[in-house]
Design a protein around this motif. Structure first.
Motif, PDB file in Angstrom:
ATOM      1  N   ARG A  64       0.957  -1.062  -0.033  1.00 19.25           N
ATOM      2  CA  ARG A  64       0.223   0.044  -0.007  1.00 19.25           C
ATOM      3  C   ARG A  64       0.880   1.218   0.104  1.00 19.25           C
ATOM      4  O   ARG A  64       2.156   0.989   0.268  1.00 19.25           O
ATOM      5  N   PRO A  65       0.212   2.486  -0.198  1.00 15.80           N
ATOM      6  CA  PRO A  65       0.863   3.654  -0.331  1.00 15.80           C
ATOM      7  C   PRO A  65       2.218   3.749   0.684  1.00 15.80           C
ATOM      8  O   PRO A  65       3.149   4.206   0.554  1.00 15.80           O
ATOM      9  N   GLY A 319       0.986  11.569  -5.521  1.00 10.20           N
ATOM     10  CA  GLY A 319       0.038  12.076  -4.664  1.00 10.20           C
ATOM     11  C   GLY A 319      -1.279  11.196  -4.824  1.00 10.20           C
ATOM     12  O   GLY A 319      -1.557  10.363  -5.609  1.00 10.20           O
ATOM     13  N   GLY A 320      -2.097  11.608  -3.571  1.00  6.45           N
ATOM     14  CA  GLY A 320      -3.209  10.839  -3.277  1.00  6.45           C
ATOM     15  C   GLY A 320      -4.615  11.394  -4.031  1.00  6.45           C
ATOM     16  O   GLY A 320      -4.586  12.264  -4.487  1.00  6.45           O
ATOM     17  N   THR A 321      -5.559  10.508  -3.960  1.00  3.91           N
ATOM     18  CA  THR A 321      -6.891  10.848  -4.399  1.00  3.91           C
ATOM     19  C   THR A 321      -7.955  10.184  -3.916  1.00  3.91           C
ATOM     20  O   THR A 321      -7.624   9.140  -3.437  1.00  3.91           O
ATOM     21  N   GLY A 362       3.063  15.276  -1.637  1.00  6.22           N
ATOM     22  CA  GLY A 362       3.503  14.215  -2.331  1.00  6.22           C
ATOM     23  C   GLY A 362       4.047  13.164  -1.209  1.00  6.22           C
ATOM     24  O   GLY A 362       5.150  13.321  -1.265  1.00  6.22           O
ATOM     25  N   LYS A 363       3.062  12.507  -0.674  1.00  6.51           N
ATOM     26  CA  LYS A 363       4.006  11.435   0.364  1.00  6.51           C
ATOM     27  C   LYS A 363       4.507  12.092   1.542  1.00  6.51           C
ATOM     28  O   LYS A 363       5.579  11.599   1.706  1.00  6.51           O
ATOM     29  N   GLN A 395      -6.286   2.948   5.329  1.00 12.96           N
ATOM     30  CA  GLN A 395      -5.869   2.656   3.970  1.00 12.96           C
ATOM     31  C   GLN A 395      -6.717   1.374   3.670  1.00 12.96           C
ATOM     32  O   GLN A 395      -6.229   0.435   2.900  1.00 12.96           O
ATOM     33  N   ALA A 396      -7.919   1.335   3.813  1.00 18.15           N
ATOM     34  CA  ALA A 396      -8.905   0.420   3.225  1.00 18.15           C
ATOM     35  C   ALA A 396      -9.065   0.556   1.758  1.00 18.15           C
ATOM     36  O   ALA A 396      -9.532  -0.356   1.028  1.00 18.15           O
ATOM     37  N   GLN A 397      -8.611   1.687   1.362  1.00 16.95           N
ATOM     38  CA  GLN A 397      -8.623   2.187  -0.064  1.00 16.95           C
ATOM     39  C   GLN A 397     -10.210   2.009  -0.729  1.00 16.95           C
ATOM     40  O   GLN A 397     -10.311   1.451  -1.853  1.00 16.95           O
ATOM     41  N   ARG A 398     -11.129   2.590   0.109  1.00 11.35           N
ATOM     42  CA  ARG A 398     -12.532   2.510  -0.309  1.00 11.35           C
ATOM     43  C   ARG A 398     -13.328   3.688  -0.489  1.00 11.35           C
ATOM     44  O   ARG A 398     -14.403   3.913  -0.595  1.00 11.35           O
TER      45      ARG A 398
END
Ligand code: FMN
Length: 511
Positions: A64-65, A319-321, A362-363, A395-398
């Motif tokens: 994961r990121p 970077g994230g979104t 960015g992270k 960080q479930a990424q949902r």
């Protein structure tokens, strides 16, 4: 016998009900508030570390990121635990790409207060002193109301800035009194006419809020440069629809490009207009760098128009979104290191660096991330996902489905209530404080009293297993005004091709 079993079942049922009631009422663990009883499995597995971690947890985390170490540090700092690790590094410090900071043999004592960065050039009448680390843009819509409240309350307690993201300025941003950077994107949410154009009157009215310390224009974002923000239909609640000025229950898409300007000169004129409408507040833009030519075109426009943005935020492709196509997340846009050094050098080379502050995102999650970005040309940093973790993200990424298990990225009130604003705002505050303190401590270790004392030779990069070079040696650092006087050979073609009157498509040879 049957009575005995019956009693046992009743006893077990009562115990489960008691645990469930406790889980629902406690405020520390969002997972347990949303998943009473069964949520304990997560903590059980964590508790069994390190024996089972390898098999059940780490395997997932490392893909994961944010890896296990970074996550642990964020969580522990947020909880006010020491945030230190035992035994030494697990990294291969010889591998190509590894980087380290150069410490001094005579380190300094860190200052009592962390330094702040004054944002606001000569055309700004209300400068703002920015923290070295702030909450990066994340909209109400992408985030729940409770997440926004916790971030803003944390920002208020810690005296740092909270960027609204492009989804409008909501009551949740304003309720707690923390400093805000109000961002508009190509959808102009919160300052938008019914047909989706920029509305100056609404912009003037909204930016007048005392809490709005800076206003920002989003050109692009690292996770999806070139496409507008997307809010899936499931997340467009009646309240979101009202704040943004869009229809309820329908996918909300920002256009790929702005309608308020289309050339570099028009961009700079629009920035000047935003600043004027906001009553002189620091005004800037955020971008993920595409080409060096476009950055130079903006620099030329700044010189031609005779006014400059007060800040530029460089976002990295890492970077994230909350929602973006995989192709864009993984394959479009410049990584932060390259984009940041490019923007910094372009501003130095065109003699306008002293008027503009550069932010970086960015992270950024730990103190060394901050120091590294300052060395590469930033004046301050912003963090989105690390701040999400401080408010409980696992960080479930949902995020794009609206079913976030810990209430951070959802508009479902039942899920969102799991996020306790009091507990999580304290975590945001503690995480920010400990991380900035660590960055300042590291600077002192390197013999730097303030960010300006950091130089590119203080950051070393393993070019290969055998060879270590400094950033001073590896990259070209322009002198003030060098592009105007005599552009270095490597920059000459882009400098010549860049025009203040158009953003070019990118023919061959573009940097
Ligand atoms: C949930 C979420 C929502 C975001 N929304 C926005 C937005 O509205 N506007 C924007 O400019 N960037 C947005 N971003 C990008 C972040 O502001 C930031 O630039 C990027 O994630 C890099 O920071 P990070 O690596 O610390 O997450 C969002 C990121 C996340 C994770």
């Amino acid at each position: 016998m049957a009575r005995g079993i019956g009693k046992g079942l009743i006893g077990t049922g009562a115990a489960v009900a008691a645990v469930g009631a406790h889980d629902l009422l406690q405020r520390k663990h969002s997972v347990l508030r949303n998943y009473p009883v069964i949520g304990h499995m997560r903590y059980l597995l964590e508790g069994l570390r390190p024996e089972l971690q390898q098999y059940f947890i780490e395997r997932n985390w490392d893909g994961r990121p944010y890896n296990r170490d970074v996550r642990s540090v964020i969580y522990e700092r947020a909880k006010g635990i020491h945030g230190e690790l035992s035994f030494g590094t697990e990294r291969d410090v010889h591998r190509a790409g590894y980087e380290h900071l150069v410490h001094s043999t005579t380190p300094l004592d860190p200052p009592d207060e962390p330094p702040r960065v004054r944002v606001g050039g000569p055309d700004c009448s209300r400068p703002y002193d920015m923290s070295l680390l702030n909450v990066s843009a994340m909209s109400f819509g992408a985030l729940s109301a409770n997440a926004i409240l916790a971030l803003n309350e944390g920002a208020r307690r810690g005296g740092f800035a909270h960027d609204t993201g492009e989804g409008g300025l909501s009551d949740h941003h304003l309720e707690r009194g923390g400093d805000l950077v109000w961002e508009i994107g190509s959808g102009y949410f919160g300052a938008r006419t019914t047909d989706g154009e920029f509305d100056p009157d609404q912009f003037r009215e909204q930016s007048a809020h005392e809490q709005v310390k800076c206003v920002s224009l989003k050109l692009s974002q690292g996770a999806k440069p070139g496409i507008g923000g997307v809010l899936p239909a499931a997340k467009v609640s009646p309240e979101i629809a009202r704040v943004r000025g869009v229809p309820e229950g329908q996918k909300c898409v920002s256009p790929a490009r702005h309608t308020a300007f289309s050339t570099p000169v028009e961009l700079i004129e629009f920035i000047a207009r935003m600043r004027e409408l906001s009553g002189g507040k620091p005004t800037g833009f955020k971008l993920c760098v595409g080409s060096r030519r476009d950055v130079l075109a903006i620099c030329k426009a700044i010189r031609e128009v005779g006014t400059a943005p007060d800040f530029i935020i460089v976002d990295g492709s890492e970077g994230g979104t909350a929602a973006a196509p995989l192709e864009y997340e993984d394959h479009v846009g410049m990584p932060l290191t390259n984009g940041l050094m490019l923007v910094h050098n372009a501003l130095v080379g065109t003699g306008i660096r002293d008027r503009i502050k550069v932010g970086a995102s960015g992270k950024v999650a730990t103190g060394n991330d901050i120091v590294r970005r300052l060395i590469q040309g930033a004046d301050y940093t912003n963090a989105a996902r690390a701040m999400m973790m401080a408010v409980g993200c696992i960080q479930a990424q949902r995020c794009h489905t609206g079913t976030c298990p810990v209430g951070v990225t959802t508009q479902d009130p039942r899920r969102a209530r799991a996020l306790d604003v009091g507990d999580k705002s304290a975590r945001v505050h503690r995480y920010h404080e400990a991380t900035v303190d660590q960055a300042v401590q590291m600077m002192a270790t390197m013999g730097a009293r303030q960010p300006e004392d950091l130089t590119p030779d203080m950051l070393r990069h393993n070019v290969s297993h055998e060879e270590v070079r400094s950033y001073a040696e590896l990259y070209e650092w322009l002198a003030p005004g060098q592009l105007l006087a005599e552009p270095p050979r490597d920059w000459a073609a882009d400098w010549q091709a860049a025009s203040a009157d158009r953003f070019l498509p990118s023919p061959g040879g573009v940097r």
